[in-house]
Scaffold this active site. Structure first.
Site, PDB file in Angstrom:
ATOM      1  N   HIS A   1      25.831   2.997  22.466  1.00  0.00           N
ATOM      2  CA  HIS A   1      26.938   2.593  22.785  1.00  0.00           C
ATOM      3  C   HIS A   1      27.227   1.214  22.902  1.00  0.00           C
ATOM      4  O   HIS A   1      27.795   0.218  22.165  1.00  0.00           O
ATOM      5  CB  HIS A   1      27.874   3.258  23.493  1.00  0.00           C
ATOM      6  CG  HIS A   1      29.447   2.928  23.567  1.00  0.00           C
ATOM      7  ND1 HIS A   1      30.512   3.638  22.986  1.00  0.00           N
ATOM      8  CD2 HIS A   1      29.934   1.757  24.128  1.00  0.00           C
ATOM      9  CE1 HIS A   1      31.657   2.721  23.165  1.00  0.00           C
ATOM     10  NE2 HIS A   1      31.301   1.855  23.980  1.00  0.00           N
ATOM     11  N   GLU A   2      26.554   0.869  24.131  1.00  0.00           N
ATOM     12  CA  GLU A   2      26.624  -0.881  24.309  1.00  0.00           C
ATOM     13  C   GLU A   2      25.876  -1.803  23.534  1.00  0.00           C
ATOM     14  O   GLU A   2      26.250  -2.810  23.302  1.00  0.00           O
ATOM     15  CB  GLU A   2      26.124  -0.937  25.789  1.00  0.00           C
ATOM     16  CG  GLU A   2      26.838  -0.135  26.866  1.00  0.00           C
ATOM     17  CD  GLU A   2      28.472  -0.497  26.827  1.00  0.00           C
ATOM     18  OE1 GLU A   2      28.776  -1.564  26.430  1.00  0.00           O
ATOM     19  OE2 GLU A   2      29.415   0.388  27.497  1.00  0.00           O
TER      20      GLU A   2
ATOM     21  N   HIS B   1      28.147  -2.657  20.684  1.00  0.00           N
ATOM     22  CA  HIS B   1      28.782  -3.739  21.046  1.00  0.00           C
ATOM     23  C   HIS B   1      28.042  -5.116  20.983  1.00  0.00           C
ATOM     24  O   HIS B   1      28.685  -6.111  20.337  1.00  0.00           O
ATOM     25  CB  HIS B   1      29.497  -3.722  22.455  1.00  0.00           C
ATOM     26  CG  HIS B   1      30.613  -2.769  22.637  1.00  0.00           C
ATOM     27  ND1 HIS B   1      31.661  -2.697  21.981  1.00  0.00           N
ATOM     28  CD2 HIS B   1      30.764  -1.865  23.770  1.00  0.00           C
ATOM     29  CE1 HIS B   1      32.590  -1.886  22.343  1.00  0.00           C
ATOM     30  NE2 HIS B   1      31.840  -1.254  23.500  1.00  0.00           N
TER      31      HIS B   1
ATOM     32  N   HIS C   1      27.809  -5.726  17.178  1.00  0.00           N
ATOM     33  CA  HIS C   1      29.033  -6.392  16.763  1.00  0.00           C
ATOM     34  C   HIS C   1      29.239  -7.788  17.000  1.00  0.00           C
ATOM     35  O   HIS C   1      29.620  -8.595  16.157  1.00  0.00           O
ATOM     36  CB  HIS C   1      30.215  -5.746  17.400  1.00  0.00           C
ATOM     37  CG  HIS C   1      31.538  -5.604  16.620  1.00  0.00           C
ATOM     38  ND1 HIS C   1      32.580  -4.949  17.177  1.00  0.00           N
ATOM     39  CD2 HIS C   1      32.098  -6.275  15.622  1.00  0.00           C
ATOM     40  CE1 HIS C   1      33.708  -5.140  16.027  1.00  0.00           C
ATOM     41  NE2 HIS C   1      33.359  -6.148  15.330  1.00  0.00           N
TER      42      HIS C   1
ATOM     43  N   GLU D   1      36.318  -0.202  20.601  1.00  0.00           N
ATOM     44  CA  GLU D   1      35.530   0.937  21.004  1.00  0.00           C
ATOM     45  C   GLU D   1      35.097   1.485  19.543  1.00  0.00           C
ATOM     46  O   GLU D   1      33.748   2.297  19.610  1.00  0.00           O
ATOM     47  CB  GLU D   1      35.916   1.692  21.922  1.00  0.00           C
ATOM     48  CG  GLU D   1      36.407   1.099  23.206  1.00  0.00           C
ATOM     49  CD  GLU D   1      35.253   0.539  24.128  1.00  0.00           C
ATOM     50  OE1 GLU D   1      33.708   0.758  23.902  1.00  0.00           O
ATOM     51  OE2 GLU D   1      35.410  -0.376  24.824  1.00  0.00           O
TER      52      GLU D   1
ATOM     53  N   TYR E   1      40.210   4.105  24.118  1.00  0.00           N
ATOM     54  CA  TYR E   1      38.917   4.946  24.210  1.00  0.00           C
ATOM     55  C   TYR E   1      39.252   6.094  23.328  1.00  0.00           C
ATOM     56  O   TYR E   1      38.193   6.352  22.290  1.00  0.00           O
ATOM     57  CB  TYR E   1      38.295   5.194  25.504  1.00  0.00           C
ATOM     58  CG  TYR E   1      37.704   4.011  26.093  1.00  0.00           C
ATOM     59  CD1 TYR E   1      36.539   3.809  26.018  1.00  0.00           C
ATOM     60  CD2 TYR E   1      38.438   3.491  27.234  1.00  0.00           C
ATOM     61  CE1 TYR E   1      35.814   2.834  26.814  1.00  0.00           C
ATOM     62  CE2 TYR E   1      37.796   2.420  28.002  1.00  0.00           C
ATOM     63  CZ  TYR E   1      36.636   2.084  27.800  1.00  0.00           C
ATOM     64  OH  TYR E   1      36.055   1.013  28.359  1.00  0.00           O
TER      65      TYR E   1
END
Length: 658
Positions: free
Chosen positions: A452-453, A456, A459, A481, A593
């Site tokens: 997940h992180e 980011h 991105h 998110e 979220y």
């Protein structure tokens, strides 16, 4: 102007002293004020995009990189003096930003530029037009249309809010609360976990409230009284934050103001979304609670202990873990033996390379802020062009940020000479440290957090815009998110899990296929209760920020926690004091979220599941339509471009078993 946070090789410079951080803070303010004064001096007749908007945006392009680095150090530096200096500069910059955002002379220049700019002017790009609109809206949202006396009141309130928010976060980050526990009361905890704890003079183990201590204990410790004591300790931390939180309240409907620039737009859209999903989830949650009660009853009977007939706050993680092991034969402690940090990192980077059309190269002896940190260069696989750098800071240490997050360090954008700066971002987390005889071993949910992180981070790296305010994750807060949540789905794909895994001792041995199948089957275990927990946080946040009444936050927390999650709140605790999100930019936004998870499910199941989870064509569409635009177009438009239609909730509901 020399960029102090860039090395001569063009990399981000973290080797700053406390004095340099403070000096750079002053330089940022002084230079910014000069630019603002110059723009403010432009005549009405000469005001246009190029004389007013462009200089303001070029200043943002330069200052955002400088500011990101000096304020980042408060979260990661091992030097307390440097952390304090970074925090002090952060406060100064926030106060200056508030003051600058309320300059009437600048707003008048923007108004004049708007009046002098025809709607059909041809020399502005779509991104330029969006920039113009956003800068104008910023001034309006800062109260520039208010009478002077009310503007001054608003300015004072905004400065106070900024200071209080920083103090709230600092107390959480620097909290060192711990509890001493006899080893006999740690029954069920792995030997390596116990050995990793410090001892006091009496020989008791010291359990901190940091993630690697707290979460394993709540899942594994067989001694109910120990779990209860540790949870009580965790939820009675940072009491001063309650007074800070309640001081922040009392302003009229902050939520409506915050939602104006989000996808949801209006408070009723959020409350309707949360209420509707909550009602749907109760069907699942009631059944899940009954199963957990039965698990608890059987255990208590086998031990000859009294059964109280309910799942308490300190029970949920423990009995959910037992159920997972019983029903699916999935033992998190066994699973993590196959997810060593080296294996997971290598496998995950390979997947991101394949899906997004990238190449990663680790930098030897990188210029970083701590010896734990790894640095990578990113190139586009097709062109071999270097497109950015990222950093991994993955283990806990004193004074470090206590959660997992991505920090944008430098936006990829154009400078006033037409040169493009390369983006840089850092992933900061708190996974267990390696020991003398074991690498860092990740539980499956930690692998998911890692994906997940790093999503980011991608991105930030894959974004390609002209203006920094649209770079990377600078999208609507209730969309931010979705791109990362979508990438979590790889952690539930059987073929992907096999590729990611390798036993830390028997290095050629991946996770057994039967175990992988059980893990995938267990994905929706307690989905109702876990999503209700998210709805509780979102409802608490939205209630705080939309109520016009004086609220007792501790009482509200307890009331909503029991009503929404169906699990009783622990008495005499104040859990809201460590709810860092509502002071970290998610005020009136925590619902995002779940809101964005609806979009992430639609993207994954409608495209990747059908076309192949490592299909480069689908991955490139995702990179081009979702990651590359950053915030330069609306989130809804990006979704439509990628999906070929408007998003729906159908895929999300199916994904959790409804």
């Amino acid at each position: 102007m020399t960029i102090a946070t860039t090395t001569k090789e063009g990399l981000v410079n973290f080797q700053l002293t406390s004095a340099q951080v403070k000096e750079l803070g002053n330089t940022l303010i002084e230079h910014s004020r000069k630019v603002y004064d110059t723009v403010a001096a432009v005549s009405d007749a000469d005001s246009n995009f190029h004389t007013v908007i462009r200089p303001l945006a070029e200043l943002e392009n330069w200052s955002s990189a400088e500011e990101n680095v000096v304020t980042f150090l408060q979260y990661v530096s091992a030097d307390k003096a440097l952390r304090d200096a970074s925090m002090e500069v952060d406060k100064q910059l926030q106060e200056f930003a508030i003051e600058s955002g309320m300059r009437v002379d600048l707003y008048r220049r923007v108004q004049a530029a708007r009046a002098n700019t025809p709607a059909d002017v041809s020399d502005l790009s779509d991104e330029d037009r969006r920039l113009f609109d956003k800068i104008e809206l910023d001034f309006k949202r800062n109260g520039l249309a208010l009478p002077e006396a009310e503007r001054e009141t608003l300015k004072a309130i905004k400065k106070e809010l900024a200071d209080l928010s920083i103090d709230f976060s600092r107390r959480i980050n620097e909290d060192v609360t711990s509890i001493a526990i006899d080893e006999a009361d740690l029954d069920g905890m792995p030997r390596d976990w116990i050995d990793g704890l410090a001892k006091n003079e009496a020989g008791q183990r010291i359990v901190t409230m940091k993630y690697p201590d707290f979460f394993p204990l709540m899942k594994l410790c067989k001694v109910e009284e120990t779990r209860k004591k540790v949870l009580f300790t965790n939820e009675t931390r940072c009491k001063d934050n309650i007074a800070t939180l309640e001081k922040l309240l009392g302003y009229d409907n902050h939520a409506a103001f915050k939602l104006e620039v989000k996808m949801a737009k209006k408070v009723p859209a959020v409350t309707s979304f949360l209420d509707d999903l909550r009602k749907r989830l109760y069907v699942l949650a009631e059944k899940e609670l009954e199963v957990l009660r039965d698990v608890k009853k059987r255990e208590k009977e086998s031990l000859g202990q009294a059964y109280d007939g309910q799942i308490n706050a300190w029970d949920f993680s423990y009995y959910a873990r037992i159920l997972k092991e019983e029903k699916y034969n999935v033992n998190d402690e066994l699973v993590k033996e196959y997810f060593s940090m080296p294996s997971v990192t290598a496998g995950m980077l390979r997947i991101y390379e394949t899906v997004l059309g990238l190449k990663f190269k680790e930098i030897e002896k990188p210029p970083v802020w701590h010896s734990d940190v790894r640095m990578f260069e990113v190139t586009d696989a097709a062109s071999n062009e270097v497109i950015g750098h990222f950093y991994l800071d993955l283990h806990p240490r004193d004074g470090k940020y206590t959660h997992a997050a991505c920090f944008g360090l430098r936006p990829g954008c154009e400078n006033k000479h037409g040169q493009r700066t390369l983006p840089a971002a850092a992933m900061v987390a708190n996974f267990s440290k390696p020991t003398a005889d074991k690498p860092s071993l990740l539980k499956h949910d930690e692998v998911t957090t890692f994906f997940h992180e790093l999503g980011h981070v991608m991105h930030q790296i894959c974004s390609k815009v002209y203006w920094s305010r649209f770079h990377g994750t600078a999208v609507e807060r209730d969309f931010v998110e979705a791109p990362s949540q979508m990438l979590e789905n790889w952690c539930w794909d059987a073929a992907t899990l096999e590729k990611l895994s390798a036993h830390y001792i028997r290095k050629d041995e991946p996770l057994p296929k039967e175990l992988i199948q059980k893990m995938v089957e267990a994905k929706n275990l307690n989905a109702g209760l876990l999503n209700l927990r998210q709805i509780f946080f979102g409802t608490f946040d939205m209630t705080l920020h939309s109520s016009e009444e004086t609220l007792d936050t501790t009482a509200l927390w307890a009331k909503l926690r029991e009503e929404v999650t169906l699990i009783k709140n622990m008495p005499d605790t104040w859990g809201a004091s460590t709810f860092g999100h509502i002071m970290g930019g998610y005020d009136a936004g925590y619902y995002g979220y779940l809101w964005s998870e609806v979009f992430s499910a639609d993207m994954f199941f409608s495209r990747f599941e059908k076309e192949g989870v490592e299909n480069p064509k689908t991955g490139m569409d995702y990179r081009m339509h979702i990651l590359q635009p950053g915030g330069s177009i609306d989130g809804g438009d990006m979704l439509h471009n990628f999906l070929g239609r408007a998003p729906t909730m159908d895929a999300f509901l199916r994904s959790i078993g409804l």
